[in-house]
Design an enzyme around this catalytic site. Sequence first.
Site, PDB file in Angstrom:
ATOM      1  N   PHE A 230       0.844  -1.258  -0.004  1.00 35.05           N
ATOM      2  CA  PHE A 230      -0.086  -0.023   0.007  1.00 35.05           C
ATOM      3  C   PHE A 230       0.890   1.305  -0.029  1.00 35.05           C
ATOM      4  O   PHE A 230       0.734   2.301   0.649  1.00 35.05           O
ATOM      5  CB  PHE A 230      -0.999   0.255   1.047  1.00 35.05           C
ATOM      6  CG  PHE A 230      -1.860  -1.290   1.333  1.00 35.05           C
ATOM      7  CD1 PHE A 230      -3.032  -1.462   0.861  1.00 35.05           C
ATOM      8  CD2 PHE A 230      -1.333  -2.124   2.194  1.00 35.05           C
ATOM      9  CE1 PHE A 230      -3.871  -2.449   0.854  1.00 35.05           C
ATOM     10  CE2 PHE A 230      -2.220  -3.386   2.469  1.00 35.05           C
ATOM     11  CZ  PHE A 230      -3.349  -3.468   1.677  1.00 35.05           C
ATOM     12  N   CYS A 339      -5.167   3.581   9.986  1.00 34.00           N
ATOM     13  CA  CYS A 339      -5.490   5.146   9.901  1.00 34.00           C
ATOM     14  C   CYS A 339      -6.996   5.246   9.845  1.00 34.00           C
ATOM     15  O   CYS A 339      -7.644   6.282   9.716  1.00 34.00           O
ATOM     16  CB  CYS A 339      -4.982   5.728   8.607  1.00 34.00           C
ATOM     17  SG  CYS A 339      -5.537   5.206   7.166  1.00 34.00           S
TER      18      CYS A 339
HETATM   19  N1  SAH Z   1       1.920   4.320   2.657  1.00 35.14           N
HETATM   20  C1  SAH Z   1       1.495   5.535   1.771  1.00 35.14           C
HETATM   21  C2  SAH Z   1      -0.164   5.922   2.046  1.00 35.14           C
HETATM   22  C3  SAH Z   1      -0.924   4.806   1.841  1.00 35.14           C
HETATM   23  S1  SAH Z   1      -2.524   5.117   1.482  1.00 35.14           S
HETATM   24  C4  SAH Z   1       2.351   6.680   2.153  1.00 35.14           C
HETATM   25  O1  SAH Z   1       3.015   6.632   3.043  1.00 35.14           O
HETATM   26  O2  SAH Z   1       2.210   7.727   1.275  1.00 35.14           O
HETATM   27  C5  SAH Z   1      -3.245   3.591   0.956  1.00 35.14           C
HETATM   28  C6  SAH Z   1      -2.961   3.038  -0.551  1.00 35.14           C
HETATM   29  O3  SAH Z   1      -3.621   1.846  -0.580  1.00 35.14           O
HETATM   30  C7  SAH Z   1      -3.580   3.928  -1.711  1.00 35.14           C
HETATM   31  O4  SAH Z   1      -2.566   4.368  -2.490  1.00 35.14           O
HETATM   32  C8  SAH Z   1      -4.199   2.795  -2.323  1.00 35.14           C
HETATM   33  O5  SAH Z   1      -4.240   2.994  -3.855  1.00 35.14           O
HETATM   34  C9  SAH Z   1      -3.853   1.494  -1.973  1.00 35.14           C
HETATM   35  N2  SAH Z   1      -4.662   0.207  -2.256  1.00 35.14           N
HETATM   36  C10 SAH Z   1      -6.218   0.292  -1.665  1.00 35.14           C
HETATM   37  N3  SAH Z   1      -6.721  -0.864  -1.604  1.00 35.14           N
HETATM   38  C11 SAH Z   1      -5.508  -1.766  -2.350  1.00 35.14           C
HETATM   39  C12 SAH Z   1      -5.328  -3.156  -2.472  1.00 35.14           C
HETATM   40  N4  SAH Z   1      -6.447  -3.800  -2.160  1.00 35.14           N
HETATM   41  N5  SAH Z   1      -3.941  -3.608  -2.639  1.00 35.14           N
HETATM   42  C13 SAH Z   1      -3.086  -2.788  -2.895  1.00 35.14           C
HETATM   43  N6  SAH Z   1      -3.278  -1.344  -2.726  1.00 35.14           N
HETATM   44  C14 SAH Z   1      -4.279  -0.883  -2.341  1.00 35.14           C
END
Ligand code: SAH
Length: 395
Positions: A230, A339
Amino acid sequence: MSERTRIVLKSGKDQSLRRYHPWVFSGAIKKIHGIAREGELVDVYDNHDEFLAAGHYQQGSIAVRIISFEQVETDQGFWDRKIAGAWSLRENLGLTGNDRTNVFRWVNAEGDGLPGLIVDYYGGVAVVQMHSIGMFRNLGALVEALKKVAGEQLHTIYNKSETTLPDKPGITGKSGLLLGKQERGEVLENGYRFNVNWVEGQKTGFFIDQRENRKLVGEYSKGRKVLNMFGYTGGFSIYGMGGGAKLVHSVDSSGKAIDLTREHAEMNFPGDKRHLAMAVDAFRYFKEMKESYDLIILDPPAFAKHQNVLNNALQGYKRLNQRAFEAIAPGGILFTFSCSQAVSRENFRKSVFVAAANAGRNARILHQLSQPADHPVSIYHPEGEYLKGLVLMVE
Ligand code: SAH
């Protein structure tokens, strides 16, 4: 003092305001004297005519968002003082005028006594996100205050409230530039460079709240194989590379996020072959992955946006963390986050611990993480503590 609309609370419903909690729920209201318009400043009284607080009225479950526990007029001076107070805290934290970090949260809603208002600062750019009609009605004064407080260094203001303002008749919270022309820019976080697109990016463009946790990832990365799950725009990945990781793999289901991650890796570590970014679903990646990692970061989006989906969210955290516990190499370090405001620290810990037990792994807590000081939490509004993290050593 004022001819303002008066909200009178039911007997006994004054207690939370007396403890400085900044919300009045609609069920606590006995009577409204006058017409309470959406976003209007109203005075709140107890059942015996004693003044309690002043705040923005809005039809909905949270009926009043308190902006002062004293009788006030919200003239320009009021907003100037509030915004200056918020800036001064960041100044004390060493975040203003810092040549290694120029991105921080300037206003954190309830945490800065301004429910309904978020302002993020990206090196000369203020991105304003309003969550209440009350703040929307005061946008003009807020913009003036931002300009006054930051002075010439502030060259761009972008209003990003289209999706965060509640749907109300007559309110068109269209996003757009309020000062300057820039729609994206480069920022520095602990010396690392990131491109931020406040128009198209998630939230206000960047996840500022992970700044210190990213730094900690950097400190643990030396010689490790890192999986940033993520990853969004790859914040954790860049710190992992800077910290001397053997390799860093970034995973996000969004192709756009992965493109940005590649861009950031190239900006900070040109030509470095240690990094690989993949646009794929997290659960699928865990199922199909070939590599063995000894540092995994799990920073999923909020699984629970509301209290009534809490159980599903906890199940989600459990399943996800279980995959990570099953996959991580012995002696590996797991950074795991939630979060979701609706998920308490205790509930999150339980989900993670059950996940470890289900995977048959023993683990020790090395750090318990939270949001940084530019995302302050009012002690009277503990709901403001939304970011929770654990760093575990997995045996
Ligand atoms: N760690 C990041 C923020 C994460 S926000 C930072 O430090 O900036 C959450 C992210 O999870 C988003 O970019 C979204 O696109 C992704 N996401 C959501 N569902 C997901 C899934 N099933 N598999 C992989 N990524 C996913």
